[in-house]
Design an enzyme around this catalytic site. Sequence first.
Site, PDB file in Angstrom:
ATOM      1  N   GLU A  38       0.865  -1.189   0.000  1.00  0.00           N
ATOM      2  CA  GLU A  38       0.000   0.000   0.000  1.00  0.00           C
ATOM      3  C   GLU A  38       0.895   1.231   0.000  1.00  0.00           C
ATOM      4  OE1 GLU A  38      -3.347   0.955  -0.211  1.00  0.00           O
ATOM      5  OE2 GLU A  38      -2.317   2.878  -0.149  1.00  0.00           O
ATOM      6  N   LYS A  41      -2.453   4.646   2.774  1.00  0.00           N
ATOM      7  CA  LYS A  41      -2.873   4.086   4.065  1.00  0.00           C
ATOM      8  C   LYS A  41      -3.771   2.897   3.824  1.00  0.00           C
ATOM      9  CE  LYS A  41      -3.370   8.368   6.724  1.00  0.00           C
ATOM     10  NZ  LYS A  41      -4.351   9.188   7.432  1.00  0.00           N
ATOM     11  N   GLY A  44      -7.785   2.497   2.352  1.00  0.00           N
ATOM     12  CA  GLY A  44      -8.066   3.036   1.019  1.00  0.00           C
ATOM     13  C   GLY A  44      -9.138   4.109   0.993  1.00  0.00           C
ATOM     14  N   CYS A  46     -12.440   3.987   0.802  1.00  0.00           N
ATOM     15  CA  CYS A  46     -13.635   3.842   1.631  1.00  0.00           C
ATOM     16  C   CYS A  46     -13.389   4.392   3.033  1.00  0.00           C
ATOM     17  CB  CYS A  46     -14.034   2.367   1.700  1.00  0.00           C
ATOM     18  SG  CYS A  46     -15.461   2.054   2.728  1.00  0.00           S
ATOM     19  N   GLY A 203     -25.488  13.473 -10.405  1.00  0.00           N
ATOM     20  CA  GLY A 203     -26.595  13.056  -9.531  1.00  0.00           C
ATOM     21  C   GLY A 203     -26.574  11.571  -9.226  1.00  0.00           C
ATOM     22  N   ILE A 206     -22.750   9.639  -4.902  1.00  0.00           N
ATOM     23  CA  ILE A 206     -21.864  10.590  -4.221  1.00  0.00           C
ATOM     24  C   ILE A 206     -22.414  12.012  -4.339  1.00  0.00           C
ATOM     25  CG2 ILE A 206     -19.534  11.595  -4.209  1.00  0.00           C
ATOM     26  CD1 ILE A 206     -18.464   8.823  -5.020  1.00  0.00           C
ATOM     27  N   GLY A 293     -18.363  10.593 -11.209  1.00  0.00           N
ATOM     28  CA  GLY A 293     -17.940   9.198 -11.289  1.00  0.00           C
ATOM     29  C   GLY A 293     -16.499   9.019 -10.880  1.00  0.00           C
ATOM     30  N   ASP A 336     -12.697  -1.575  -7.184  1.00  0.00           N
ATOM     31  CA  ASP A 336     -13.080  -0.550  -8.163  1.00  0.00           C
ATOM     32  C   ASP A 336     -12.323  -0.656  -9.484  1.00  0.00           C
ATOM     33  OD1 ASP A 336     -14.710   0.388  -6.173  1.00  0.00           O
ATOM     34  OD2 ASP A 336     -13.914   2.426  -6.150  1.00  0.00           O
ATOM     35  N   HIS A 470     -44.541  -4.772  14.352  1.00  0.00           N
ATOM     36  CA  HIS A 470     -45.417  -3.607  14.262  1.00  0.00           C
ATOM     37  C   HIS A 470     -45.207  -2.744  15.500  1.00  0.00           C
ATOM     38  CE1 HIS A 470     -49.051  -1.244  13.565  1.00  0.00           C
ATOM     39  NE2 HIS A 470     -49.340  -1.421  14.842  1.00  0.00           N
TER      40      HIS A 470
END
Length: 492
Positions: A38, A41, A44, A46, A203, A206, A293, A336, A470
């Site tokens: 890495e 850190k 990553g 997230c 939209g 994120i 994106g 990703d 309920h």
Amino acid sequence: MSTEATHTPDVVVIGGGTGGYSTALRAAALGLDVVLVERDKVGGTCLHRGCIPSKAMLHAAELVDGIVEARERWGVKATLESVDWPALVATRDDIVARNHKGVEAHLAHAGVRVVRGSARLTGARTVRVESVQADSTLAHADAVHAESVRDALDFTARRGIVLATGSRPRTLLGLVPDGRRVVTSDDALFAPGLPGSVLVLGGGAIGAEYASFHRSMGAEVTLVEAADRIMPLEDADVSRHLTRGLRKRGVDVQAGARLLDAEVLENGVRARVRTARGETRTVEAERLLVAVGRAPVTEGLDLAAAGLTTDERGFVEPADWSRLETAVPGIHVVGDLLPPPSLGLAHASFAEGLLVAETLAGLPSAPVDYAAVPRVTYSSPQTASVGLGEAEARARGHEVDVGTMPLTAVAKGMVHGQGGMVKVVAEAGGGQVLGVHLVGPNVSEMIAESQLIVGWDAQPSDVARHVHAHPTLSEAVGEVFLTLAGRGLHQQ
Ligand SMILES: Cc1cc2nc3c(=O)[nH]c(=O)nc-3n(C[C@H](O)[C@H](O)[C@H](O)COP(=O)(O)OP(=O)(O)OC[C@H]3O[C@@H](n4cnc5c(N)ncnc54)[C@H](O)[C@@H]3O)c2cc1C
């Protein structure tokens, strides 16, 4: 730069985000000798720039909304004095730091060798790790468990290499984030204060979350989406209800709209937007947040050295999705870096990490069932979906029955008073449930039963046998299934 002798672990994982560290943890638990490389850190995107800090901030936003609701609906004489941004940031960062320590401790406990440096492929089984420059913005002094690389280290992975280098914010041509006026979701975390006005471009999840957050914090917010609706990948009713909820809260939602240009001013930006009606509007805002994106990260990885290429969008496509293995045997990919049907979501990357680790350990492991992975947006209102939307199901040739119910049709929904809905798409004639779509308060916590319903190929009658508590919001889910099974109490 000298090179130490070659090391020969079973597995080298490149990238310590959710995809990489989950692969490493599971592989180590299965007895494999694992190196995790890495350059920043572990945790990553997230943990440090995505899911966790944004959800911490959205929790604070909910508290602010709660004060307004308390006063306006419940006669609770509460007033909001102000939001202390540095205090909010301190709590958020403390949560991130504690999680970071937790991930490091898990890796250390599992016996994963964490190496801090930049990795590149040097062959189909070989990886070189080079040092992160001391002055790099990627260098963080608090990576306590990581072993830093001063000289290059060479590794030959006996079983395989896992590519888990993740993604970064994408931007539009001609729109250069400067971290102050034109910002990405990364920059928004580290801003010196809260803006009085924001133009959010994009939209998707994120964009919707940041639009919602800033609105709760009192900003004037314009949300611009080029597609004809926000959340264009979700069921049209999800988009409709989210749009309605955001507009009700004062967010100016402009779908089917395009940014023509943006000029950076001393105190903000001035943008021209072509609306869906073909009008040109000028929007001035203190900040332009670009959320159009994410782009996969492969720079410096030298895929070619192993005989790999990316697709035209930059993703690394597996040749075998059931093992997430590329065309080069022994090189796997998670997170990703994967194209659709992977989802660009942390929990999808956890599932991918488990699959790849088990595959490398020689265990049978079921492919990731992407259709049963939930998709959640933590805006106010929230959205949570799993499986196919109505139009998508029809486009795939399904004949469908659709059940819907507004959340305000159940008592707990009235208590919350925030609107929202449940929508279920099922194979016609009592067949398999294909998708469940929720909008409203707390639906992020309500989607879990639906992911099992979709994942286990249940039918409405299977679900209708089970009683929901309920009064709860999830009663509305139960009621829609009862109706689809022909046994509705409050719906026909
Ligand atoms: C604002 C925001 C909110 C989000 N919210 C959610 C959410 O609520 N729920 C959800 O499920 N998902 C969410 N996501 C998406 C989630 O963060 C990603 O899907 C997830 O982080 C992907 O994990 P990954 O392991 O593939 O990549 P990353 O987390 O990006 O990790 C990749 C790692 O690889 C390292 N690296 C890259 N190249 C090299 C190299 N050559 N050598 C060594 N190291 C390298 C990087 O430093 C990085 O740490 C959000 C994302 C953002 C931006």
